[in-house]
Write an enzyme that holds these catalytic residues in place. Structure first.
Site, short mmCIF file in Angstrom:
data_model
loop_
_atom_site.label_atom_id
_atom_site.label_comp_id
_atom_site.label_asym_id
_atom_site.label_seq_id
_atom_site.Cartn_x
_atom_site.Cartn_y
_atom_site.Cartn_z
N CYS A 1 84.23 -58.15 51.40
CA CYS A 1 82.82 -58.25 50.98
C CYS A 1 81.91 -57.79 52.10
CB CYS A 1 82.50 -59.68 50.59
SG CYS A 1 82.63 -60.81 51.97
N SER B 1 83.43 -62.10 42.80
CA SER B 1 82.52 -61.04 42.38
C SER B 1 81.18 -61.63 41.90
CB SER B 1 83.16 -60.23 41.26
OG SER B 1 83.46 -61.09 40.17
N PHE C 1 90.97 -62.82 45.66
CA PHE C 1 92.29 -62.36 46.10
C PHE C 1 92.30 -61.79 47.51
CE2 PHE C 1 90.55 -58.28 44.75
CZ PHE C 1 91.07 -57.41 45.70
N GLU D 1 94.48 -65.77 40.89
CA GLU D 1 95.73 -65.60 40.14
C GLU D 1 96.44 -64.31 40.55
OE1 GLU D 1 92.64 -65.40 39.26
OE2 GLU D 1 92.28 -64.42 37.34
N GLU E 1 79.58 -51.65 43.87
CA GLU E 1 80.70 -52.09 44.72
C GLU E 1 81.99 -51.47 44.18
OE1 GLU E 1 81.89 -56.33 44.60
OE2 GLU E 1 82.24 -56.16 46.76
N LYS F 1 91.34 -73.72 43.39
CA LYS F 1 91.83 -72.81 42.35
C LYS F 1 91.85 -71.42 42.98
CE LYS F 1 91.06 -70.00 39.66
NZ LYS F 1 91.66 -68.63 39.77
P1 NAD Z 1 86.81 -62.30 40.98
O1 NAD Z 1 85.39 -62.67 40.76
O2 NAD Z 1 87.48 -61.47 39.98
O3 NAD Z 1 87.70 -63.64 41.12
C1 NAD Z 1 87.34 -64.67 42.01
C2 NAD Z 1 87.77 -66.01 41.40
O4 NAD Z 1 87.00 -66.25 40.23
C3 NAD Z 1 89.23 -66.03 40.98
O5 NAD Z 1 89.77 -67.28 41.35
C4 NAD Z 1 89.18 -65.84 39.48
O6 NAD Z 1 90.22 -66.49 38.82
C5 NAD Z 1 87.84 -66.44 39.10
N1 NAD Z 1 87.19 -65.74 37.99
C6 NAD Z 1 87.13 -64.39 37.80
N2 NAD Z 1 86.43 -64.10 36.68
C7 NAD Z 1 86.04 -65.28 36.16
C8 NAD Z 1 85.29 -65.63 35.00
N3 NAD Z 1 84.81 -64.71 34.17
N4 NAD Z 1 85.07 -66.94 34.75
C9 NAD Z 1 85.55 -67.87 35.58
N5 NAD Z 1 86.28 -67.59 36.69
C10 NAD Z 1 86.52 -66.32 36.99
O7 NAD Z 1 86.89 -61.63 42.44
P2 NAD Z 1 88.15 -60.94 43.12
O8 NAD Z 1 88.40 -59.65 42.45
O9 NAD Z 1 89.25 -61.91 43.27
O10 NAD Z 1 87.56 -60.69 44.60
C11 NAD Z 1 86.77 -59.59 44.92
C12 NAD Z 1 85.29 -59.91 44.88
O11 NAD Z 1 85.00 -61.02 45.73
C13 NAD Z 1 84.43 -58.78 45.40
O12 NAD Z 1 83.31 -58.63 44.58
C14 NAD Z 1 84.04 -59.24 46.80
O13 NAD Z 1 82.87 -58.66 47.29
C15 NAD Z 1 83.92 -60.70 46.58
N6 NAD Z 1 84.02 -61.46 47.82
C16 NAD Z 1 82.90 -62.02 48.33
C17 NAD Z 1 82.94 -62.71 49.53
C18 NAD Z 1 81.68 -63.32 50.12
O14 NAD Z 1 81.80 -64.15 51.01
N7 NAD Z 1 80.50 -62.92 49.68
C19 NAD Z 1 84.17 -62.85 50.20
C20 NAD Z 1 85.31 -62.29 49.63
C21 NAD Z 1 85.23 -61.59 48.43
#
Ligand code: NAD
Length: 495
Positions: free
Chosen positions: A296, A241, A164, A191, A395, A188
């Site tokens: 991140c 994440s 997000f 959401e 984090e 994708k």
């Molecule tokens: P998130 O992991 O909750 O969601 C990311 C994506 O994964 C979304 O599209 C979500 O629908 C999907 N998703 C979530 N849980 C899932 C599951 N159990 N099974 C399958 N799909 C799933 O992350 P967020 O809250 O949207 O974003 C924040 C996180 O992203 C932080 O941990 C941040 O550090 C990380 N991030 C990392 C980078 C990088 O380049 N390393 C860049 C931006 C954000």
């Protein structure tokens, strides 16, 4: 205000609905509904994969010079519409207008880089790698020359799963390079803020990216699972994440996909006693509180070496107190709200844990002047924290900065290297020797020297390490080109 239904874009067609639950999103500055995102519409996911698959052969056969033409137009469209796109990002994400515009600009950098695909995906040839004398000609007759070459060819149908916090920029780490290299794509998006990803994808179609080449499907884990296990999907790029990334890496790899997962982080800034004080205070403040800490690359732990904490902490508190916390489109706003109420609750919970574990609350973000409605938490600073505390190790993904103290640079690096993450680490120092020692010993993939955020650059890989990354080839730069292409080696002799 009515919420907009977040639609899918399958071969350019807006599909709404689908079975299952819907996630209601709010404008985090006002609490008003802004979008409804369907969570489990696997029918739409299936249609998106089929659209990408049936577009693949023609697109892969399109000359690369033709494939990149829409990217030039896309850059122009984005630049002409940057203010309205940024306003949509501000409304559904909460970041400031300047941050939203900056994020689109960083996405445009990736489009510019991908437009260089004719040069980037070029193969290599080594003529006369051997001589064959076993057939028609003898060695005396000169044998037959054998040439060898490697071409870089597309992988097939690629899937991008995005978080997000940068709803327009992060997808641009993926699909422009993927489609420039001849792949087709299913995005994708998160959401939690789906509308700006849809708008940016519509603009790509307006620019001439064929509609079946770039598809977008809404959803949560059900849809992700459908995509990453699908027989017709060849590659999966994920940003989000660590928990989700590790699961997606293992599951997609077990289903035969090539996978890259850019994941969560807890990043450290080491401050040496000889650092330029103004630059260190400004750099750490921007790194910790920019994008409301939802990056991140947020530098959320400061390791003060020697007596540097004596000037750094008062400087940070003073700078953080001055940050105007307001709706992201408010003039002079320095920090917007968190993205949703769950995030606000999580960050407030982390502050309570820090207090309970005995860290000193040097600045309490709960008392900052800010709007009472919405998802606001002000900049928060803990001092004299210790490894093992939640606010040091985990984090938080919010505006909470934790300060720990170290006796020496070696001690500071040791503390950094205890982290299970390794996305980035920075040092502020005037000593080239200290910077060099830091660079050679720290266990992280993105380093900054007198820079608060070593931001990803389109031409370089985004090189998270340890549990900040699962996979081999990173996003962007040459790694991105290699991820979205595979090698085809030809050994040839002409008789
Ligand atoms: P998130 O992991 O909750 O969601 C990311 C994506 O994964 C979304 O599209 C979500 O629908 C999907 N998703 C979530 N849980 C899932 C599951 N159990 N099974 C399958 N799909 C799933 O992350 P967020 O809250 O949207 O974003 C924040 C996180 O992203 C932080 O941990 C941040 O550090 C990380 N991030 C990392 C980078 C990088 O380049 N390393 C860049 C931006 C954000």
């Amino acid at each position: 205000m009515a919420a907009t239904i977040a639609s899918n874009l399958v071969a350019g067609e807006h599909l709404t609905g689908g079975a299952g639950d819907v996630r209601r999103n709010i404008n985090p500055a006002t609490g008003e509904p802004i979008s409804d995102a369907p969570l489990s519409n696997t029918d739409a996911a299936e249609r998106a994969v089929q659209a990408a698959r049936s577009s693949y052969a023609d697109w892969a056969a399109t000359p690369v010079g033709d494939r990149v033409q829409p990217l030039f137009k896309y850059k122009q469209i984005l630049e002409s519409n940057i203010d309205s796109l940024a306003a949509l990002i501000v409304a559904e994400h909460g970041k400031t207008t300047a941050e939203a515009i900056g994020s689109v600009r960083r996405g445009i950098d990736c489009i510019e880089f991908a437009a260089g695909a004719p040069a980037l995906m070029m193969g290599r040839t080594l003529p006369q790698i051997a001589v064959s004398s076993s057939f028609c000609r003898t060695e005396d007759e000169g044998g037959v020359g054998i040439d060898s070459s490697v071409d870089r060819v597309p992988v097939g149908v690629c899937v991008g799963i995005t978080p997000f916090n940068f709803p327009v920029m992060v997808p641009m780490w993926m699909w422009p390079m993927a489609v420039a290299c001849g792949n087709t794509f299913v995005l994708k998006p998160s959401e939690k803020d789906p509308l700006s990803s849809i708008r940016a994808t519509e603009m790509a179609h307006d620019a001439g990216i064929p509609k079946g080449v770039l598809n977008l499907v809404q959803g949560g884990p059900d849809v992700v699972n459908h995509l990453i296990k699908h027989d017709e999907v060849n590659a999966v790029s994920f940003v989000g994440s660590t928990g989700a990334g590790e699961y997606i890496y293992k599951t997609a790899a077990a289903h035969g996909k090539r996978v890259q997962c850019m994941c969560g982080a807890k990043n450290h800034s080491i401050i040496m006693p000889d650092a330029n004080q103004g630059a260190a205070i400004e750099g750490v403040t921007g790194s910790a509180f920019g994008n409301t800490g939802q990056r991140c690359l947020a530098g959320s732990v400061v390791v003060c070496v020697g007596d540097s904490g004596d000037w750094l902490v008062p400087g940070l508190v003073e700078a953080a107190k001055k940050i105007k916390v307001a709706a992201g489109d408010t003039p002079g706003c320095g920090m917007g709200p968190l993205q949703d109420m769950e995030s606000k609750d999580r960050v407030l919970g982390a502050i309570e844990k820090g207090v309970a574990e005995g860290a000193t609350l040097a600045l309490d973000g709960r008392e900052h002047e800010m709007p009472s409605q919405g998802c606001f938490v002000g900049p928060t600073i803990f001092d004299h924290a210790k490894p093992g505390m939640y606010v040091v190790d985990e984090e938080i993904f919010g505006p909470v900065l934790t300060v720990v103290r170290a006796d020496s640079l070696d001690h500071a690096v040791e503390m950094v290297n205890q982290s299970r993450y390794g996305n980035m680490s920075v040092i502020f120092t005037d000593s080239g020797n200290a910077a060099r020692r830091f660079k050679s010993t720290v266990s992280a993939g993105m380093l900054g020297i007198n820079v608060g955020v070593p931001a990803p650059m389109a031409a370089f890989p985004f090189s998270g390490w340890n549990q900040s990354f699962f996979g081999d080839l990173h996003a962007n730069g040459e790694d991105g080109v290699r991820f979205f292409t595979r090698s085809k080696v030809t050994v040839a002799r002409w008789l």
